[in-house]
Design an enzyme around this catalytic site. Structure first.
Site, short mmCIF file in Angstrom:
data_model
loop_
_atom_site.label_atom_id
_atom_site.label_comp_id
_atom_site.label_asym_id
_atom_site.label_seq_id
_atom_site.Cartn_x
_atom_site.Cartn_y
_atom_site.Cartn_z
N SER A 48 -9.64 -1.40 6.74
CA SER A 48 -8.99 -1.14 5.46
C SER A 48 -8.22 -2.29 4.83
O SER A 48 -7.77 -2.17 3.69
CB SER A 48 -8.06 0.07 5.59
OG SER A 48 -8.80 1.23 5.82
N LYS A 91 0.84 -1.19 0.00
CA LYS A 91 0.00 0.00 0.00
C LYS A 91 0.88 1.24 0.00
O LYS A 91 1.94 1.27 0.63
CB LYS A 91 -0.90 -0.03 1.23
CG LYS A 91 -1.96 1.05 1.29
CD LYS A 91 -2.81 0.85 2.55
CE LYS A 91 -3.88 1.92 2.69
NZ LYS A 91 -4.68 1.71 3.94
N SER A 118 -9.37 1.14 2.86
CA SER A 118 -8.62 2.02 1.98
C SER A 118 -7.53 1.31 1.18
O SER A 118 -6.95 1.90 0.26
CB SER A 118 -7.97 3.14 2.80
OG SER A 118 -7.14 2.62 3.83
#
Length: 467
Positions: A173, A74, A149
């Site tokens: 997330s 990420k 996310s």
């Protein structure tokens, strides 16, 4: 080109020299290029990845540890290779030379930096509809959200662009995008994984987490990140006691999700699992008291500290002014314009509501003699991109963020481990995930239970590449 399988299977193929590391890497690169429309990846270095693969092949150690396995990180996690931007304009060129410890441990085991995953801007949302870097698309249906996310990592793993990935999870997330994309997502006990050199939201709640194709892949990555090399013994289904807190977690489910949950529970019961229907007392009240006050209060303080430590040329004001996603801008600006959480509210949340929530979970598990609890990861499946603020769910207009995180938020606030496993596809071929949560520090036991449930459920689908 080689057939892309799971991380665990790929390691075995590399060990047996069924194919070279370079052949594996070239196949993954080709898949990434074919899937650009998903917008799952923010940054890549294909030439660097090829050089690393050739070096591994020369040394002959492919398949040892994680040697030769490209991973997706990420974009808020420092790798030392890709920008650590949290997908926001002010940090788009922020490239720390020193990787985070979670990345360093994986690289030390031989993993390769495969790509940086696109994400919801600054991790402050669950759709991954980023106005700065573009929306990430769900590989099962490109018109739909992948969740967030860590949406780019989940989309990359689901479409087999990368063999596994590392996201971060503040309140949903890792597990939510895993569920919406049909892969496995693991949030560990808070503190099990190092959290340094990661752009933060809330230190009380933030943790790196794993997104992978199967539980066996999660186990491999968890063992390396956590530094617990011992093998996890298998767990028989017969004799497991799993709680079903039907009030709250099973309220107001999408019809397809409700059917998936009912079918999964019946299947597991037929295979010997004992289900205990018992609700967690005062859960909604305690969770509301501990959730938003902590995250919203800590966010500006934590981000300012990160910038002071690692990005001296960019101010907190620069970051806030540069935000492009309206939903994120609204949250961030509220913390500046006098609507922020007070210190008293924060202290009450962190030192009263949160400990009471943790104690409630402990008492619930003890009273009912539970190994885990089981519930749908999200009350609804993936919805169209663009519904960032509100979504119609069962005929009612609801806050998008709140309905999607409802089920996974309580254990996040309590710091507990959670594992989301895909259980089926709806008639529209959208994945449904179910989550098991355990008590703090029961991570290895929870993964063993998850492996047993996964085998019994038998989900064998993957998204493939976009047309």
């Amino acid at each position: 080109m080689v057939a892309i399988t799971s991380l665990a299977q790929s390691l075995e193929h590399l060990k047996r020299k069924d194919y070279s590391c370079l052949e594996l890497v070239e196949t993954l690169i080709a898949r990434c290029e074919a899937a650009k429309s998903l917008n799952a990846l923010l940054a890549t270095d294909w030439d660097g990845l090829r050089r690393s693969a050739k070096k591994i092949d020369r040394h002959g150690n492919a398949g040892v540890g994680l040697c030769g396995i490209p991973l997706c990180f990420k974009a808020n996690i420092a790798t030392g290779v890709f920008p650590t931007s949290a997908a926001t304009p002010a940090l788009i060129n922020h490239l720390p030379k020193i990787p985070s410890r979670v990345a360093e441990r994986l690289f030390s085991a031989g993993a390769l930096p495969g790509a940086s995953g696109n994400m919801h801007e600054l991790s402050f949302g669950i759709t991954s509809n980023n106005y700065a870097t573009g929306a990430v698309r769900n590989p099962w249906n490109p018109d739909l959200i992948p969740g967030g996310s860590s949406g780019g990592v989940a989309a990359a793993v689901a479409s087999r662009l990368m063999l596994g990935g590392i996201g971060t999870d503040t309140g949903a997330s890792v597990r939510l995008p895993a569920a919406l994309c049909g892969v496995v997502g693991f949030r560990p006990t808070l503190g099990r994984y190092p959290g340094d050199r990661i752009i933060p939201v809330s230190p009380t709640r933030d943790t790196p987490g794993i997104i992978a194709q199967c539980v066996a892949d999660v186990v491999i990555l968890d063992r390396i990140i956590s530094g617990t090399p011992e093998r996890i013994p298998p767990v028989p289904l017969k004799g497991l006691r799993i709680g079903l807190p039907t009030t709250y977690f099973y309220d107001d489910l999408d019809a397809d999700v409700a059917l998936a949950a009912e079918t999964t529970i019946r299947l597991l019961a037929n295979k010997g699992v004992t289900f205990v229907e018992a609700n967690i007392p005062h859960l909604d009240e305690l969770n509301k008291g501990a959730s938003f006050p902590v995250a919203l209060y800590e966010f500006p303080h934590a981000l300012k500290q990160y910038l002071d430590d690692f990005v001296k040329t960019v101010s907190f004001s620069d970051v806030i002014k540069g935000i492009r996603s309206p939903d994120v801008a609204n949250i961030a600006n509220a913390q500046i314009d006098g609507h922020q959480i007070s210190k008293a509210e924060y202290e009450l949340a962190r030192h009263s509501f949160r400990p009471r929530l943790q104690a409630t979970y402990r008492n619930y598990f003890k009273l009912n003699r539970l190994d885990a609890i089981l519930f749908p990861t999200a009350p609804l499946v993936a919805r169209p991109i663009g519904q960032d603020s509100s979504v119609i769910h069962n005929g009612t207009m609801l806050d998008t963020f709140k309905i999607y995180v409802r089920n996974v938020d309580p254990s996040s606030n309590a710091g507990l481990p959670g594992l989301s496993i895909p259980v089926c596809l709806t008639p529209d071929r959208l994945p449904v995930g179910m989550e098991i949560d355990g008590l703090a520090d029961s991570d290895q036991r929870l993964l063993a239970i998850g492996g047993a449930l996964e085998e019994a459920i038998g989900f064998r689908y993957f998204a493939g590449l976009p047309n």
